[in-house]
Design an enzyme around this catalytic site. Structure first.
Site, PDB file in Angstrom:
ATOM      1  N   ARG A 237      -7.146  -7.572  61.948  1.00  0.00           N
ATOM      2  CA  ARG A 237      -8.120  -7.708  60.557  1.00  0.00           C
ATOM      3  C   ARG A 237      -9.639  -8.022  60.310  1.00  0.00           C
ATOM      4  O   ARG A 237      -9.803  -9.314  61.652  1.00  0.00           O
ATOM      5  CB  ARG A 237      -7.221  -9.340  60.049  1.00  0.00           C
ATOM      6  CG  ARG A 237      -6.029  -9.124  58.695  1.00  0.00           C
ATOM      7  CD  ARG A 237      -6.635  -7.718  58.021  1.00  0.00           C
ATOM      8  NE  ARG A 237      -4.881  -7.787  56.959  1.00  0.00           N
ATOM      9  CZ  ARG A 237      -3.777  -6.809  57.339  1.00  0.00           C
ATOM     10  NH1 ARG A 237      -4.232  -5.789  58.369  1.00  0.00           N
ATOM     11  NH2 ARG A 237      -2.910  -6.441  56.512  1.00  0.00           N
ATOM     12  N   GLU A 265     -15.295  -4.838  56.051  1.00  0.00           N
ATOM     13  CA  GLU A 265     -14.965  -5.365  54.191  1.00  0.00           C
ATOM     14  C   GLU A 265     -14.380  -4.261  53.690  1.00  0.00           C
ATOM     15  O   GLU A 265     -15.197  -3.253  53.174  1.00  0.00           O
ATOM     16  CB  GLU A 265     -16.434  -5.293  54.201  1.00  0.00           C
ATOM     17  CG  GLU A 265     -16.690  -6.848  53.838  1.00  0.00           C
ATOM     18  CD  GLU A 265     -15.475  -7.583  52.575  1.00  0.00           C
ATOM     19  OE1 GLU A 265     -14.913  -7.681  51.671  1.00  0.00           O
ATOM     20  OE2 GLU A 265     -15.755  -9.048  52.703  1.00  0.00           O
ATOM     21  N   HIS A 305      -8.097   1.644  59.260  1.00  0.00           N
ATOM     22  CA  HIS A 305      -6.485   0.944  59.454  1.00  0.00           C
ATOM     23  C   HIS A 305      -5.201   1.868  58.970  1.00  0.00           C
ATOM     24  O   HIS A 305      -4.848   2.402  58.675  1.00  0.00           O
ATOM     25  CB  HIS A 305      -6.625   0.220  57.908  1.00  0.00           C
ATOM     26  CG  HIS A 305      -5.713  -1.046  58.168  1.00  0.00           C
ATOM     27  ND1 HIS A 305      -6.438  -2.164  57.138  1.00  0.00           N
ATOM     28  CD2 HIS A 305      -4.706  -1.424  57.995  1.00  0.00           C
ATOM     29  CE1 HIS A 305      -5.501  -2.848  57.279  1.00  0.00           C
ATOM     30  NE2 HIS A 305      -4.530  -2.695  58.003  1.00  0.00           N
TER      31      HIS A 305
HETATM   32  P1  NAI Z   1       2.960 -12.396  64.056  1.00  0.00           P
HETATM   33  O1  NAI Z   1       2.634 -13.282  62.648  1.00  0.00           O
HETATM   34  O2  NAI Z   1       3.920 -12.318  64.617  1.00  0.00           O
HETATM   35  O3  NAI Z   1       1.919 -13.057  65.092  1.00  0.00           O
HETATM   36  C1  NAI Z   1       0.739 -13.549  65.343  1.00  0.00           C
HETATM   37  C2  NAI Z   1       0.654 -14.457  66.330  1.00  0.00           C
HETATM   38  O4  NAI Z   1      -0.822 -14.881  66.255  1.00  0.00           O
HETATM   39  C3  NAI Z   1       1.541 -15.782  66.484  1.00  0.00           C
HETATM   40  O5  NAI Z   1       1.660 -16.218  67.283  1.00  0.00           O
HETATM   41  C4  NAI Z   1       0.544 -17.202  65.876  1.00  0.00           C
HETATM   42  O6  NAI Z   1       0.876 -18.468  67.441  1.00  0.00           O
HETATM   43  C5  NAI Z   1      -1.147 -16.183  66.523  1.00  0.00           C
HETATM   44  N1  NAI Z   1      -1.926 -16.919  66.457  1.00  0.00           N
HETATM   45  C6  NAI Z   1      -1.956 -17.771  65.152  1.00  0.00           C
HETATM   46  N2  NAI Z   1      -3.313 -18.112  64.460  1.00  0.00           N
HETATM   47  C7  NAI Z   1      -3.988 -18.098  65.878  1.00  0.00           C
HETATM   48  C8  NAI Z   1      -5.217 -18.053  66.444  1.00  0.00           C
HETATM   49  N3  NAI Z   1      -6.272 -19.453  65.133  1.00  0.00           N
HETATM   50  N4  NAI Z   1      -5.749 -17.337  67.167  1.00  0.00           N
HETATM   51  C9  NAI Z   1      -4.712 -16.830  68.484  1.00  0.00           C
HETATM   52  N5  NAI Z   1      -3.610 -17.264  67.757  1.00  0.00           N
HETATM   53  C10 NAI Z   1      -3.519 -17.736  66.540  1.00  0.00           C
HETATM   54  O7  NAI Z   1       2.169 -11.942  63.778  1.00  0.00           O
HETATM   55  P2  NAI Z   1       2.564  -9.994  64.345  1.00  0.00           P
HETATM   56  O8  NAI Z   1       3.023  -8.862  63.342  1.00  0.00           O
HETATM   57  O9  NAI Z   1       1.857 -10.078  65.458  1.00  0.00           O
HETATM   58  O10 NAI Z   1       0.998  -9.395  63.707  1.00  0.00           O
HETATM   59  C11 NAI Z   1      -0.546  -8.844  63.480  1.00  0.00           C
HETATM   60  C12 NAI Z   1      -1.357  -9.167  62.421  1.00  0.00           C
HETATM   61  O11 NAI Z   1      -1.849  -7.722  62.721  1.00  0.00           O
HETATM   62  C13 NAI Z   1      -0.582  -9.283  61.410  1.00  0.00           C
HETATM   63  O12 NAI Z   1      -1.197 -10.597  60.511  1.00  0.00           O
HETATM   64  C14 NAI Z   1      -1.721  -8.170  60.589  1.00  0.00           C
HETATM   65  O13 NAI Z   1      -2.938  -9.077  60.476  1.00  0.00           O
HETATM   66  C15 NAI Z   1      -2.564  -7.603  61.601  1.00  0.00           C
HETATM   67  N6  NAI Z   1      -1.371  -5.809  61.346  1.00  0.00           N
HETATM   68  C16 NAI Z   1      -2.292  -5.634  61.521  1.00  0.00           C
HETATM   69  C17 NAI Z   1      -1.625  -3.345  61.441  1.00  0.00           C
HETATM   70  C18 NAI Z   1      -2.495  -2.398  60.931  1.00  0.00           C
HETATM   71  O14 NAI Z   1      -2.044  -1.335  61.012  1.00  0.00           O
HETATM   72  N7  NAI Z   1      -4.051  -2.630  61.488  1.00  0.00           N
HETATM   73  C19 NAI Z   1      -0.199  -3.685  60.586  1.00  0.00           C
HETATM   74  C20 NAI Z   1       0.202  -4.583  60.955  1.00  0.00           C
HETATM   75  C21 NAI Z   1      -0.065  -6.046  60.970  1.00  0.00           C
END
Ligand code: NAI
Length: 338
Positions: A237, A265, A305
């Protein structure tokens, strides 16, 4: 039994519409499709909606919810849900579901597409040959093999980034408040503090969620720790990185390149006319202008995105959205967030 009225936003493709109609039959559901994102004006026509399907460009805040008095359920076709005001939905008793596992490999693969595009100067190379020029001046890249990758967030997507990085024979440093012992054992991931990741990584890739705690996780203060000549990739993000810090690091040569699928943004800069909107907060406007400056930087590769957007992932997203609706309609919601 009365039909459930569902408004589905940002449904643009025929096959998607047909699949939703087939799996959410007219006997039980009344579906209303819109190819657009939600807006204050179009939500007025959806005031009877009991359920919503939305995507990341639909901002569901207090003002939007006030226009939807019948609403009981929202499902977002995304993993991230920072576009929904969860405190407000909770207060109104609205259940929110997401799509937690549609394409962990998909986003990680896009992160590596950006990493390789930067490490091998693919965009500059392709532009040059398109102009009929075949000289190599300024096109020398660097190997990934033997380099250190810093992975911030080793959840579903970060774990796939670990797996792919292993294939490239990279050394892996990770930062995550919840380290995974199995990654340490199987892929020799070393979990260290964020500062250590920043100061040792040749390639930094972000896979943490965006929330109050992770706002500007990479900022003016700590971006200085990054190795000169390193690259930064963000497919998570935009708000994880302070845009002004990114511009300074890029222009000073601290960062050799940035690959971004997300901008702070991005909602604003995708609609330029909003830039002159008097409603826009000064701070947001300033960040949007910095985004524009980033777009012009030669060493910045920015995708719109698009990391989630593979054929396989989009099909999985639609299937999970259908399952979310079905489960909620049966009174047993799944993939609930917040
Ligand atoms: P997830 O919830 O499986 O993994 C997120 C990880 O980040 C967890 O292991 C968590 O402990 C860790 N985390 C939490 N706070 C943290 C911090 N302060 N510092 C470091 N690590 C921290 O989520 P997932 O599926 O891996 O997705 C991650 C992010 O990717 C999503 O939140 C979403 O915003 C983004 N995303 C972007 C997409 C795109 O098209 N560009 C598509 C899908 C997801």
């Amino acid at each position: 039994m009365a039909k459930i009225t569902i408004s589905l936003f940002e449904v643009k493709e025929k096959w998607q519409k047909e699949l939703l109609q087939q799996r959410l039959p007219a006997a039980s559901f009344s579906l209303r499709f819109s190819p657009h994102k939600t807006s204050p004006s179009n939500l007025r026509q959806h005031s009877d909606a009991q359920a919503l399907s939305i995507f990341i460009h639909c901002r569901i805040d207090k003002a939007a919810l006030t226009r939807l008095p019948q609403l009981k359920f929202i499902t977002t076709n995304s993993t991230g849900f920072d576009h929904i005001d969860l405190a407000e939905t909770r207060q109104r008793g609205i259940v929110v579901s997401n799509v937690p596992y549609y394409g962990e490999n998909t986003v990680a693969e896009h992160a590596f597409a950006l990493i390789l595009a930067l490490s091998r100067k693919i965009v500059q190379s392709a532009n040059r040959t398109r102009q009929g020029r075949f000289n190599l001046k300024g096109l020398r890249g660097f190997d990934l093999k033997g380099k250190t990758i810093g992975i911030v967030g080793t959840g579903h997507i970060g774990e796939h980034a670990v797996r792919i990085a292993t294939g490239f024979e990279m050394k892996i440093l990770a930062y995550d408040p919840f380290p995974k012992p199995e990654l340490m054992k199987r892929y020799h991931v070393r979990y260290v503090g964020l500062e250590k990741v920043l100061s040792n990584a040749d390639v930094l890739t972000l896979h943490a969620p965006y929330n109050k705690k992770t706002h500007h996780l990479i900022n003016r203060g700590n971006i200085r720790l990054m190795k000169p000549g390193s690259i930064l990739v963000n497919t998570a993000r935009g708000g994880l990185v302070e845009t002004a810090a990114l511009l300074v690091a890029l222009r000073s040569g601290r960062l050799a390149g940035v690959g971004l699928d997300v901008l702070e943004e991005e909602g604003i800069i995708s609609e330029d006319k909003k830039l002159i909107s008097s409603y826009l907060e000064r701070e947001k406007l300033s960040v949007a202008l910095q985004d524009h400056q980033l777009l012009a930087e030669e060493n910045a590769i920015i995708t719109p995105h698009n990391a989630f957007n593979s054929q396989e992932a989009v099909l999985r997203i639609t299937q999970t959205t259908i399952e979310n609706f079905q489960a909620w309609a049966k009174g047993k919601p799944i993939n609930v967030v917040g």
